[in-house]
Design an enzyme around this catalytic site. Structure first.
Site, PDB file in Angstrom:
ATOM      1  N   CYS A   2       0.856  -1.179   0.000  1.00  0.00           N
ATOM      2  CA  CYS A   2       0.000   0.000   0.000  1.00  0.00           C
ATOM      3  C   CYS A   2       0.896   1.235   0.000  1.00  0.00           C
ATOM      4  O   CYS A   2       2.123   1.131   0.016  1.00  0.00           O
ATOM      5  CB  CYS A   2      -0.905   0.018   1.221  1.00  0.00           C
ATOM      6  N   LEU A  54      -3.830  -1.569  -1.462  1.00  0.00           N
ATOM      7  CA  LEU A  54      -3.746  -2.852  -2.148  1.00  0.00           C
ATOM      8  C   LEU A  54      -4.364  -3.859  -1.191  1.00  0.00           C
ATOM      9  O   LEU A  54      -3.752  -4.239  -0.189  1.00  0.00           O
ATOM     10  CB  LEU A  54      -2.294  -3.229  -2.459  1.00  0.00           C
TER      11      LEU A  54
END
Length: 503
Positions: A2, A54
């Site tokens: 992320c 993500l």
């Protein structure tokens, strides 16, 4: 992975303006988190937290960020993964903490609210970097994992402190749009092939130290990132782990092998916890082969493995990887690449890394990462094995050199370093005529010169430092010399924390 980004400022600001700035910052991180783009900005526009997601664990909105604690006191953005977080969750549930979802983010946030920041960090094992806004104290908390696996850059200018997973996100803030390269960082890059922490390639921006946390008041006007570093507090010490291991060493080889197998098996199992497909990079070497073997042993299906086949036999590892994959029974995939394919990626590297980085393995890593993205979201690798188990040649070479070089005085090596290169060339040519071919190929004037420079250093630490640098102090400007505080603290990604604790 992320991406996180945000800022705090002591200057009054329109909330709409802060939201626009934050959106530009997180947009630069879209490649890190294509699944969601979350923002939090306080009404006064002084605190901004952004997250590109993500989704790996708890794909629902209950795992989305920024995430607010149950009491409303804390707001968090977090990049990483807490391994074995189920144990922390059970401990919190035993204290009557209620969970809305199943993410490790919520476990970490609830831990901070219930136990406090440092006790939670000491319980948490994993790779992470996060920022937490504490409404009760009107301050921002930053923290990074023990080995610095997950990046966290922090920049200070005027009345604004900005942070992000990548430098490009900080540069997207208008106060940091005209960042200039740090001359000392450039010099250190030329020496080491990367920019050592806590420096970044830019003036006014630092890498937050691994294994530390810090609290920064929103109203504080921090204009120098050195102030951030000075208030960072360690919650873990590698030196203490080493001292503990030396005080109680494992002297039974069979017991040590059994313990390593146990720890690696557990670490692998913890990394397989995911709500999306998990695969592995497989080179055919010891480290990646061991990881894949442990994955396949624990998986209920054929593990997906990936490798790159190069058209140059001298560097091709695909055949070894294929043999290992066949033996383990994995679902193996190959990407065929040429030197031209790798060269075509060079122009992407400044965007990928944001600062100079000279490790050539970045090219095949990027190639294979692009190959697997359509199949799996998470991939394990053998990276960190050499650091944890002393696998690099320089480790045993340094130890061997220390044992034998002490029989010769430093003056000998200082004198040898002054021998003209032409004479060394002649001596090497003569030596190659009597030495085994494999040894003769490794001897060169440059290597001998470097060896004599290393041996002439006064301490083991200085000799080791010289062994992996590209230039000698004589070749460098003062700010890049080892004796002038050039190095700083360096945090390397390595094997799992559980393995280091057991070592």
């Amino acid at each position: 992975m992320c991406g996180i980004a945000g800022f705090i400022t002591s200057a009054p600001s329109e909330s709409s303006n802060a939201k626009a700035i934050l959106a530009r910052m997180t947009e630069t991180l879209s490649h890190r988190g294509p699944d969601a783009d979350g923002h939090f900005v306080d009404p006064g526009g002084r605190v901004a937290l952004g997250h590109r997601r993500l989704a790996i664990i708890d794909l629902s909105e209950a795992g989305a960020q920024p995430m607010r604690s149950a009491s409303g006191r804390f707001e968090m953005v977090y990049n990483g993964e807490i391994y074995g977080f189920g144990g922390m969750r059970d401990a919190l549930a035993a204290e009557d903490v209620i969970f809305r979802g199943s993410s490790d983010t919520e476990v970490l946030l609830n831990g901070i609210e219930r136990w406090g920041i440092e006790p939670t960090l000491q319980r948490a094992t994993g790779m992470f970097a996060f920022a937490v806004f504490d409404r009760a104290t009107n301050s921002m908390i930053f923290a990074r994992d023990r080995l610095g696996k997950k990046p966290l850059y922090i920049g200070c200018r005027g009345r604004t402190t900005a942070f992000a997973s990548e430098l490009k996100a900080i540069r997207a803030h208008p106060d940091f749009s005209d960042l200039t390269p740090d001359r000392r960082s450039v010099a250190l890059y030329l020496r080491y092939g990367y920019v050592p922490a806590p420096r970044s390639i830019y003036e006014g921006v630092v890498k937050f130290p691994a294994g530390h946390w810090a609290t920064i008041p929103v109203e504080a006007s921090v204009s120098d990132p050195a102030d951030i570093l000075s208030c960072a507090r360690p919650y873990w010490s590698l030196e203490e782990v080493i001292a503990k291991g030396r005080a109680d060493p494992c002297t039974d080889a069979a017991q040590a092998i059994e313990r390593v197998d146990e720890v690696l098996s557990q670490a692998t199992a913890e990394r397989l916890v995911s709500d999306v497909p998990v695969g592995a990079f497989l080179s055919g070497g010891i480290d990646s082969s061991l990881i894949v073997a442990l994955m396949q042993e624990q998986a209920s299906h054929r593990v997906s493995t990936y490798t790159v086949r190069f058209d140059d036999d001298a560097i091709n590892e695909a055949d070894a990887a294929a043999h290992i994959a066949k033996h383990l029974g994995t679902a193996h995939h190959e990407l065929t690449a040429s030197a031209a394919d790798a060269l075509a990626l060079v122009s992407d590297m400044p965007v990928v890394f944001d600062e100079p980085f000279a490790d050539p393995s970045q090219l095949p890593t990027l190639l294979i990462s692009r190959l697997i993205r359509s199949d799996v979201t998470v991939a394990l690798s053998g990276d960190g094995g050499d650091e944890s188990f002393g696998g690099y040649q320089r480790y045993w070479a340094a130890d061997t050199f220390e044992r034998y070089s002490r029989f010769l005085p430093r003056a000998f090596f200082q004198a040898a370093n002054g021998v003209p290169s032409a004479r060394l060339d002649t001596a090497i040519s003569m030596a190659r005529g009597v030495l085994p071919a494999r040894v003769g190929k490794q001897i060169s004037t440059d290597r001998l010169k470097k060896l004599t420079r290393i041996a002439a250093e006064p301490s083991f630490r200085a000799r080791y430092g010289q062994s992996f640098t590209m230039w000698s102090d004589h070749d460098l400007v003062p700010e890049a010399r080892l004796g002038e505080n050039g190095g700083g603290k360096v945090g390397h990604g390595s094997g799992g924390m559980s393995l280091l604790r057991a070592a």
